[in-house]
Design a protein around this motif. Structure first.
Motif, PDB file in Angstrom:
ATOM      1  N   PHE A 146       0.872  -1.166   0.000  1.00 29.36           N
ATOM      2  CA  PHE A 146       0.000   0.000   0.000  1.00 29.36           C
ATOM      3  C   PHE A 146       0.914   1.223   0.000  1.00 29.36           C
ATOM      4  O   PHE A 146       2.124   1.105   0.175  1.00 29.36           O
ATOM      5  CB  PHE A 146      -0.974  -0.005   1.189  1.00 29.36           C
ATOM      6  N   TYR A 147       0.362   2.381  -0.240  1.00 30.65           N
ATOM      7  CA  TYR A 147       1.151   3.599  -0.345  1.00 30.65           C
ATOM      8  C   TYR A 147       0.749   4.562   0.761  1.00 30.65           C
ATOM      9  O   TYR A 147      -0.432   4.861   0.936  1.00 30.65           O
ATOM     10  CB  TYR A 147       0.971   4.229  -1.727  1.00 30.65           C
ATOM     11  N   ASN A 148       1.736   5.014   1.530  1.00 30.60           N
ATOM     12  CA  ASN A 148       1.454   5.939   2.621  1.00 30.60           C
ATOM     13  C   ASN A 148       1.100   7.311   2.052  1.00 30.60           C
ATOM     14  O   ASN A 148       1.184   7.522   0.843  1.00 30.60           O
ATOM     15  CB  ASN A 148       2.626   5.971   3.606  1.00 30.60           C
ATOM     16  N   PRO A 149       0.702   8.265   2.892  1.00 30.76           N
ATOM     17  CA  PRO A 149       0.282   9.575   2.388  1.00 30.76           C
ATOM     18  C   PRO A 149       1.351  10.316   1.574  1.00 30.76           C
ATOM     19  O   PRO A 149       1.024  11.135   0.724  1.00 30.76           O
ATOM     20  CB  PRO A 149      -0.067  10.347   3.657  1.00 30.76           C
ATOM     21  N   MET A 150       2.611  10.009   1.791  1.00 28.94           N
ATOM     22  CA  MET A 150       3.690  10.631   1.021  1.00 28.94           C
ATOM     23  C   MET A 150       3.922   9.917  -0.309  1.00 28.94           C
ATOM     24  O   MET A 150       4.730  10.341  -1.111  1.00 28.94           O
ATOM     25  CB  MET A 150       4.988  10.655   1.840  1.00 28.94           C
ATOM     26  N   GLY A 151       3.228   8.792  -0.522  1.00 21.03           N
ATOM     27  CA  GLY A 151       3.353   8.042  -1.764  1.00 21.03           C
ATOM     28  C   GLY A 151       4.374   6.925  -1.733  1.00 21.03           C
ATOM     29  O   GLY A 151       4.574   6.243  -2.734  1.00 21.03           O
ATOM     30  N   ALA A 152       5.029   6.724  -0.598  1.00 20.38           N
ATOM     31  CA  ALA A 152       6.030   5.662  -0.478  1.00 20.38           C
ATOM     32  C   ALA A 152       5.339   4.313  -0.265  1.00 20.38           C
ATOM     33  O   ALA A 152       4.358   4.217   0.480  1.00 20.38           O
ATOM     34  CB  ALA A 152       6.968   5.938   0.678  1.00 20.38           C
ATOM     35  N   PRO A 153       5.844   3.267  -0.907  1.00 22.83           N
ATOM     36  CA  PRO A 153       5.246   1.942  -0.728  1.00 22.83           C
ATOM     37  C   PRO A 153       5.590   1.355   0.641  1.00 22.83           C
ATOM     38  O   PRO A 153       6.659   1.602   1.181  1.00 22.83           O
ATOM     39  CB  PRO A 153       5.877   1.113  -1.852  1.00 22.83           C
ATOM     40  N   GLU A 154       4.641   0.601   1.195  1.00 20.47           N
ATOM     41  CA  GLU A 154       4.837  -0.127   2.444  1.00 20.47           C
ATOM     42  C   GLU A 154       4.176  -1.485   2.301  1.00 20.47           C
ATOM     43  O   GLU A 154       3.200  -1.636   1.572  1.00 20.47           O
ATOM     44  CB  GLU A 154       4.223   0.624   3.620  1.00 20.47           C
ATOM     45  N   LEU A 155       4.728  -2.467   3.012  1.00 18.48           N
ATOM     46  CA  LEU A 155       4.127  -3.800   3.022  1.00 18.48           C
ATOM     47  C   LEU A 155       3.138  -3.904   4.165  1.00 18.48           C
ATOM     48  O   LEU A 155       3.361  -3.358   5.247  1.00 18.48           O
ATOM     49  CB  LEU A 155       5.197  -4.880   3.228  1.00 18.48           C
ATOM     50  N   ALA A 156       2.064  -4.626   3.952  1.00 17.01           N
ATOM     51  CA  ALA A 156       1.105  -4.930   5.005  1.00 17.01           C
ATOM     52  C   ALA A 156       0.721  -6.398   4.889  1.00 17.01           C
ATOM     53  O   ALA A 156       0.588  -6.934   3.792  1.00 17.01           O
ATOM     54  CB  ALA A 156      -0.143  -4.059   4.879  1.00 17.01           C
ATOM     55  N   CYS A 157       0.554  -7.047   6.014  1.00 19.22           N
ATOM     56  CA  CYS A 157       0.186  -8.457   6.054  1.00 19.22           C
ATOM     57  C   CYS A 157      -1.258  -8.642   5.585  1.00 19.22           C
ATOM     58  O   CYS A 157      -2.160  -7.929   6.024  1.00 19.22           O
ATOM     59  CB  CYS A 157       0.344  -8.981   7.472  1.00 19.22           C
ATOM     60  N   ASP A 158      -1.471  -9.586   4.684  1.00 19.78           N
ATOM     61  CA  ASP A 158      -2.820  -9.880   4.202  1.00 19.78           C
ATOM     62  C   ASP A 158      -3.695 -10.506   5.281  1.00 19.78           C
ATOM     63  O   ASP A 158      -4.911 -10.374   5.249  1.00 19.78           O
ATOM     64  CB  ASP A 158      -2.771 -10.835   3.011  1.00 19.78           C
ATOM     65  N   HIS A 159      -3.075 -11.166   6.249  1.00 21.72           N
ATOM     66  CA  HIS A 159      -3.849 -11.870   7.272  1.00 21.72           C
ATOM     67  C   HIS A 159      -4.300 -10.973   8.415  1.00 21.72           C
ATOM     68  O   HIS A 159      -5.433 -11.083   8.874  1.00 21.72           O
ATOM     69  CB  HIS A 159      -3.048 -13.048   7.828  1.00 21.72           C
ATOM     70  N   CYS A 160      -3.396 -10.091   8.884  1.00 27.45           N
ATOM     71  CA  CYS A 160      -3.763  -9.290  10.052  1.00 27.45           C
ATOM     72  C   CYS A 160      -3.624  -7.785   9.848  1.00 27.45           C
ATOM     73  O   CYS A 160      -4.020  -7.006  10.708  1.00 27.45           O
ATOM     74  CB  CYS A 160      -2.941  -9.734  11.261  1.00 27.45           C
ATOM     75  N   GLY A 161      -3.034  -7.362   8.718  1.00 31.66           N
ATOM     76  CA  GLY A 161      -2.892  -5.940   8.433  1.00 31.66           C
ATOM     77  C   GLY A 161      -1.665  -5.285   9.046  1.00 31.66           C
ATOM     78  O   GLY A 161      -1.417  -4.106   8.829  1.00 31.66           O
TER      79      GLY A 161
END
Length: 62
Positions: A4-19
């Motif tokens: 997903f992309y944070n408010p500054m537009g940088a990509p971040e990973l998030a877990c599909d199972h728990c977020g």
């Protein structure tokens, strides 16, 4: 794992199972639920980082 992309537009990973967005780099797994991060997800995240860098600077440094 999702990108997903944070408010500054940088990509971040998030877990599909728990977020969760925190990962244990020693085990390459989510801190919350232990879901492993696959090689494919790492490659996709690295590509997203390169694209973000290119957007910011107009080029990719190596």
């Amino acid at each position: 794992m999702s990108i997903f992309y944070n408010p500054m537009g940088a990509p971040e990973l998030a877990c599909d199972h728990c977020g969760c967005r925190w990962y244990d780099r020693m085990t390459n797994a989510c801190y919350e639920c232990g879901q492993p991060v696959t090689e494919e997800m790492v490659a996709a995240f690295n590509q997203a980082l390169l694209e973000f860098q290119k957007k910011l600077t107009g080029s990719i440094s190596t």
